[in-house]
Design an enzyme around this catalytic site. Structure first.
Site, PDB file in Angstrom:
ATOM      1  CG  HIS A   1      -1.840  -1.208   1.231  1.00 56.91           C
ATOM      2  ND1 HIS A   1      -2.204  -1.885   2.359  1.00 56.91           N
ATOM      3  CD2 HIS A   1      -2.458  -1.834   0.194  1.00 56.91           C
ATOM      4  CE1 HIS A   1      -3.036  -2.879   2.025  1.00 56.91           C
ATOM      5  NE2 HIS A   1      -3.187  -2.868   0.719  1.00 56.91           N
TER       6      HIS A   1
ATOM      7  CD  GLU B   1      -0.788   0.874   4.322  1.00 49.67           C
ATOM      8  OE1 GLU B   1      -2.024   0.792   4.216  1.00 49.67           O
ATOM      9  OE2 GLU B   1      -0.042  -0.125   4.368  1.00 49.67           O
TER      10      GLU B   1
ATOM     11  CG  HIS C   1       0.731  -3.402   5.435  1.00 49.04           C
ATOM     12  ND1 HIS C   1      -0.120  -3.177   4.389  1.00 49.04           N
ATOM     13  CD2 HIS C   1       1.356  -4.577   5.171  1.00 49.04           C
ATOM     14  CE1 HIS C   1      -0.036  -4.177   3.518  1.00 49.04           C
ATOM     15  NE2 HIS C   1       0.854  -5.043   3.978  1.00 49.04           N
TER      16      HIS C   1
ATOM     17  CD  GLU D   1      -1.496  -2.983   9.244  1.00 50.02           C
ATOM     18  OE1 GLU D   1      -1.302  -1.767   8.980  1.00 50.02           O
ATOM     19  OE2 GLU D   1      -1.942  -3.803   8.417  1.00 50.02           O
TER      20      GLU D   1
HETATM   21 ZN    ZN Z   1      -1.574  -1.626   4.316  1.00 53.00          ZN
END
Ligand code: ZN
Length: 374
Positions: free
Chosen positions: A167, A170, A260, A336
């Site tokens: 992504h 990010e 992420h 994350e």
């Molecule tokens: Zn992500």
């Protein structure tokens, strides 16, 4: 003098609705270039020195993650080197930044950017180390180079794979990788030298070069969410995943880390492969051990807050880390980091940022080492 807003630069993204010389600025957050995802913004304001700006994002409530604006502070910079948080509020409809710039030119962004130029510089400096091989895996949809760093001895028994920025918005993910690569290449770092005795590291610092340069949050130039492409990647829609998965099948994989950022939660956490029906007790134990070791290595990491349990659906196998556990049976984690801040240890000036992400990237070598040694 009139106020000017622009976004025609690396990762720039905003739609201007109206601007007054008094500093009332109405904007819409732009969609990803080929998908209906609205969240990432990055733009420059000129001619507003000392003007008390009220920058309104009119479509904030229609963003992909409107919860991302709750208790969120946008970042700003005068030199694109030092970024700081600016007063930001969200009334449920419109998000507003209130800031009087100290200089004529100021940049505002969703999170501290990680530029394409810095990406290339990371690859360049890493390849100067005798420990590193810089590999071209192929080309993206737009024709950018998809590069990988191999750090260590490819004859090593174990293979650790690390990928970041599936992504592209990010950006904390590539800051994390920068910190990890610097630690791995630091001859004075004992965790690094021991890790490299156990394993060879295959690191893709940026899985989504096109989305990064285009200023997308979540998708590539073809509009694909790469973290839903792992079951059946294609050269047409998701060459980035296709090429990396092909290489992984060549090398094998003993540990997989997919890096992420999370829009909503103000914490650092991991998501594992628990949803897989085949997820064994032994795999669960190895995952739990990694989590406990990571907590010791970095107080920024915690396991109290996260996504929680979710039932198995076919979509699970389209996602990177469960797919890799399914293929190789190995420990696979989606890490994350927050766009906002770490609520357990907040920093009012910076929030969560690139430097803190890089420190976490260096610290992860400790649980990686313990896990490699079983
Ligand atoms: Zn992500």
């Amino acid at each position: 003098m009139s106020i000017k807003i622009s976004s025609q630069f690396d990762a720039g993204a905003i739609d201007v609705v109206s601007v007054t010389s008094a500093g009332d600025i109405d904007l819409n957050i732009r969609k990803d270039s080929a998908a209906d995802i609205t969240q990432w913004f990055y733009f420059r304001v000129q001619g507003a020195q000392a003007v008390p700006l009220a920058i309104r994002f009119l479509n904030a409530s229609k963003a992909a993650y409107p919860d991302g604006w709750k208790d969120y502070q946008a970042v700003a910079s005068y030199d694109r080197d030092t970024w700081f948080r600016v007063p930001t509020s969200f009334d449920g409809e419109v998000m507003t930044i209130e800031h009087a710039p100290e200089h004529d030119s100021v940049y505002y962004a969703y999170f501290e950017p990680y530029s394409w130029e810095r990406h290339l510089a990371l690859l360049d400096s890493a390849q100067l180390s005798p420990l590193t091989q810089l590999v071209d895996l192929g080309s993206t949809v737009d024709g950018r180079d998809l590069n990988m760093l191999i750090i260590g001895d490819q004859e090593a028994e174990k293979k650790v794979w690390v990928i970041a920025r599936q992504h592209p918005g990010e950006t904390m993910a590539e800051w994390f990788v920068e910190g990890m690569v610097e630690a791995l290449l630091d001859p004075a770092d004992p965790f690094a030298s021991q890790c490299l005795k156990e394993a060879c590291f295959y690191i893709v610092p940026n899985m989504n070069p096109d989305g990064s340069v285009r200023g997308n949050l979540r998708t590539n130039a073809a509009g694909a969410n790469l973290n839903r492409e792992w079951n059946e990647p294609s050269m047409a829609l998701s060459p980035e995943v296709y090429l990396v998965k092909q290489k992984m099948q060549e090398t094998g994989c003993d540990m997989f880390l997919d890096i992420h950022g999370d829009e909503g939660l103000p914490y650092v956490f991991v998501a594992g492969s628990d949803a897989l029906p085949t997820f064994s007790k032994e795999q669960k134990a190895a995952q739990e051990k990694f989590i406990e070791d990571f907590k010791i290595a970095s107080p920024d990491f915690q396991s109290e807050h996260g996504y929680g349990e979710s039932p198995y659906t076919p979509e699970v196998l389209t996602m990177g880390s469960p797919h890799i556990t399914h293929l190789f049976g190995c420990l696979s984690l989606t890490l994350e980091m927050p766009f906002k801040d770490n609520a357990n240890d907040p920093d009012e000036v910076n929030g969560w940022n690139g430097a803190r992400s890089a420190k976490l990237g260096a610290a992860i070598l400790q649980p990686v080492l313990r896990s490699l040694r079983g």
